[in-house]
Design an enzyme around this catalytic site. Sequence first.
Site, PDB file in Angstrom:
ATOM      1  N   ASP B  75       0.842  -1.200   0.000  1.00 63.57           N
ATOM      2  CA  ASP B  75       0.000   0.000   0.000  1.00 63.57           C
ATOM      3  C   ASP B  75       0.875   1.247   0.000  1.00 63.57           C
ATOM      4  O   ASP B  75       2.070   1.196   0.313  1.00 63.57           O
ATOM      5  CB  ASP B  75      -0.933   0.011   1.215  1.00 63.57           C
ATOM      6  CG  ASP B  75      -0.172  -0.027   2.534  1.00 63.57           C
ATOM      7  OD1 ASP B  75       0.713  -0.893   2.677  1.00 63.57           O
ATOM      8  OD2 ASP B  75      -0.448   0.823   3.417  1.00 63.57           O
ATOM      9  N   GLU B 140      -0.037  -1.254   5.587  1.00 65.31           N
ATOM     10  CA  GLU B 140       0.989  -0.885   6.566  1.00 65.31           C
ATOM     11  C   GLU B 140       0.805   0.556   7.019  1.00 65.31           C
ATOM     12  O   GLU B 140       1.018   0.890   8.169  1.00 65.31           O
ATOM     13  CB  GLU B 140       2.402  -1.086   5.971  1.00 65.31           C
ATOM     14  CG  GLU B 140       3.544  -0.997   6.997  1.00 65.31           C
ATOM     15  CD  GLU B 140       4.008   0.423   7.318  1.00 65.31           C
ATOM     16  OE1 GLU B 140       4.608   0.621   8.391  1.00 65.31           O
ATOM     17  OE2 GLU B 140       3.777   1.330   6.520  1.00 65.31           O
TER      18      GLU B 140
END
Lengths: 381, 381
Positions: B75, B140
Amino acid sequence: MESVFSDEQKVELLADLVKFKSVNDGEEQVANYISQLFKKHNISTQVMPVAKNRVNLIAEVGSGKPVIGISGHMDVVDPGDLSRWDTDPFVLTEKEGKLFGRGATDMKSGLAAFIIALIDIKEFNLLKSGTIRLMATVGEEIGEQGSQTFFEQNTMDDVDALVIGEPSGYNLVYAHKGSMDIKLTSQGKAAHSSMPDLGYNAIDPLLNILSAANKQFGSTGKKSQLLGNLSFNTTVFNGGNQVNSIPEEAVAEINVRTIPEFNNHEVTKIMQELVDDENKKGAKVDMDVYMSLNSVQHSKDNKLINSAKSIGEKYFKNDIPKMVSPGVTDASNLLKNKDVEFPFIVFGPGEPNVCHQPNEYVEKQMYLDFIDIYKQLLTEY
Amino acid sequence: MESVFSDEQKVELLADLVKFKSVNDGEEQVANYISQLFKKHNISTQVMPVAKNRVNLIAEVGSGKPVIGISGHMDVVDPGDLSRWDTDPFVLTEKEGKLFGRGATDMKSGLAAFIIALIDIKEFNLLKSGTIRLMATVGEEIGEQGSQTFFEQNTMDDVDALVIGEPSGYNLVYAHKGSMDIKLTSQGKAAHSSMPDLGYNAIDPLLNILSAANKQFGSTGKKSQLLGNLSFNTTVFNGGNQVNSIPEEAVAEINVRTIPEFNNHEVTKIMQELVDDENKKGAKVDMDVYMSLNSVQHSKDNKLINSAKSIGEKYFKNDIPKMVSPGVTDASNLLKNKDVEFPFIVFGPGEPNVCHQPNEYVEKQMYLDFIDIYKQLLTEY
């Protein structure tokens, strides 16, 4: 009591006032309507600009001393969520003896009752001596700018007694707390929350000031026998926008309800000290006291209040207690520099508990009664 | 060093990863792209659903012990205000030796370097013994859900060392603080500010809790020699909506950066006590610790960190200091239950100071160097 107006016409006049959407703006339309009506009945009026589309209005009947002031505001609060109203808030609607509409109680009925009373007093020549001065204000509901303007223009200087037509229902109000609105704006410096030392948290100084203020204002021991304690409330607090960033701005708004024993000036001084303490530690907090209305506490035993009591009791066939009200009125401004013996009452149609609510209403009979009560009170005084 | 990919192809692969707008969502597309690429090179992969459109990915080369774990997240953070970017954030753009794009540094370049290193190790049969396990995570940047899932699925149980490819630049990171996000929600009762006793101020309990917490966390004397002090910051505060109403709800969000000497569990306990104290006095405050990542502090002297240091220094011709980083990584979850001697480093391409910024970039040469560094480090270990 004889009148130029039939009961239907009295209700129509109130309906005309309710039609104007004078939601903290556009009081000029209301004032123009009243001016034209008074002109027909040869009552001299004057409109004074306060802001764009916003004018105060003065009208007088009689001449010389004593001068009795009567006052009402032309603005109303926002109707809010229209789905909570059963009728159009700006179309006065009669149901089971009640007249529904925004301002029906607060306070276009009080204003309409003053207007009709003045016209009847003029047309039937009921005033034997002295002057009745109507002072219609703008913006009472937010900031009370209109009454502040009247104070600044010395309109109250020669006035000997004051009746405010705010809804009191079957009560006489002679005192209320003051009210202050204060805004604190704290500037910090943004940073990622993993490196807070690179920033400055804008929320923290306000936490310190407001929690210290809560302690200080909650423990002064100062109390008014009549009005109770001062109250201090942080009512709005907004700071930061994401959990991972040190906030760079925070704003708090505070409302304080003051008493003569602990007045607006003292509150400002304490708050400024708390702000200064934080700023000495590196904060950048700005304080703006953007509304400051004094408390009002006048004698509960004088000719005005006693005659309002006896006339009211005759009409309503019930005891009319003398009391204090929680809310502020234009009296905070109009009575600046007047001493405690100055005759003052809040006395007007409508129940305070329906103010600012959906489906606000006034009892039709109470409205009609107050017209006659005003005529009697204002000519007898 | 020999490679299946030309330098241009290495950059193209990074460009392909940057193209996926995996802004805290949609990591499935990234994982599918990696799976297909690995399939071509006969590297076994597995995708594990974490949420809708969000999957973790595992890929392995070699077999048996030791198992070296390598990990990166798929991400990226939101590009934010596009007018502050000189190029399209999702089109990798080369200018003067720099590759610009969202995730160019944090951390699609680290991920791409791992992928290419694995393929080369496989194709050229560089691994003499043991296993390299790539763990690519979702989310994350917000909450670290992917690494939490790996922990819960015991993916780390047999791992003997861990390299996280977050941007460290010319440094080796072996420790960082923990991070907690806490939300306090206070329910009060609305009332007009002239009658505060009819309501309950929802802001006040939060003022009390947060100012007490500031005092308590600021004066513990607990300090990490390595990581410094715990930091406690109220980062968001929203309560009330008009100055004349007692606020009926207030919400605060807090970020805490924890240290081994003052851990997440102790912070939660102290906060709960402060909340309980207010609730005993009549408040209704709810506490939600919605993110809690532990601090990470591992040995700075072991084979992994030392061999990364010497290989890195050979490539960069400069000292590679061993240090701590301010931000958290997936290590908070992946290293749960691992002791202080467990070999762990954060070592990856990109300068940390351009993370989360407009015009994020990675030096092209640093990216290419890290591919070779990883190949050497992972096969030598």
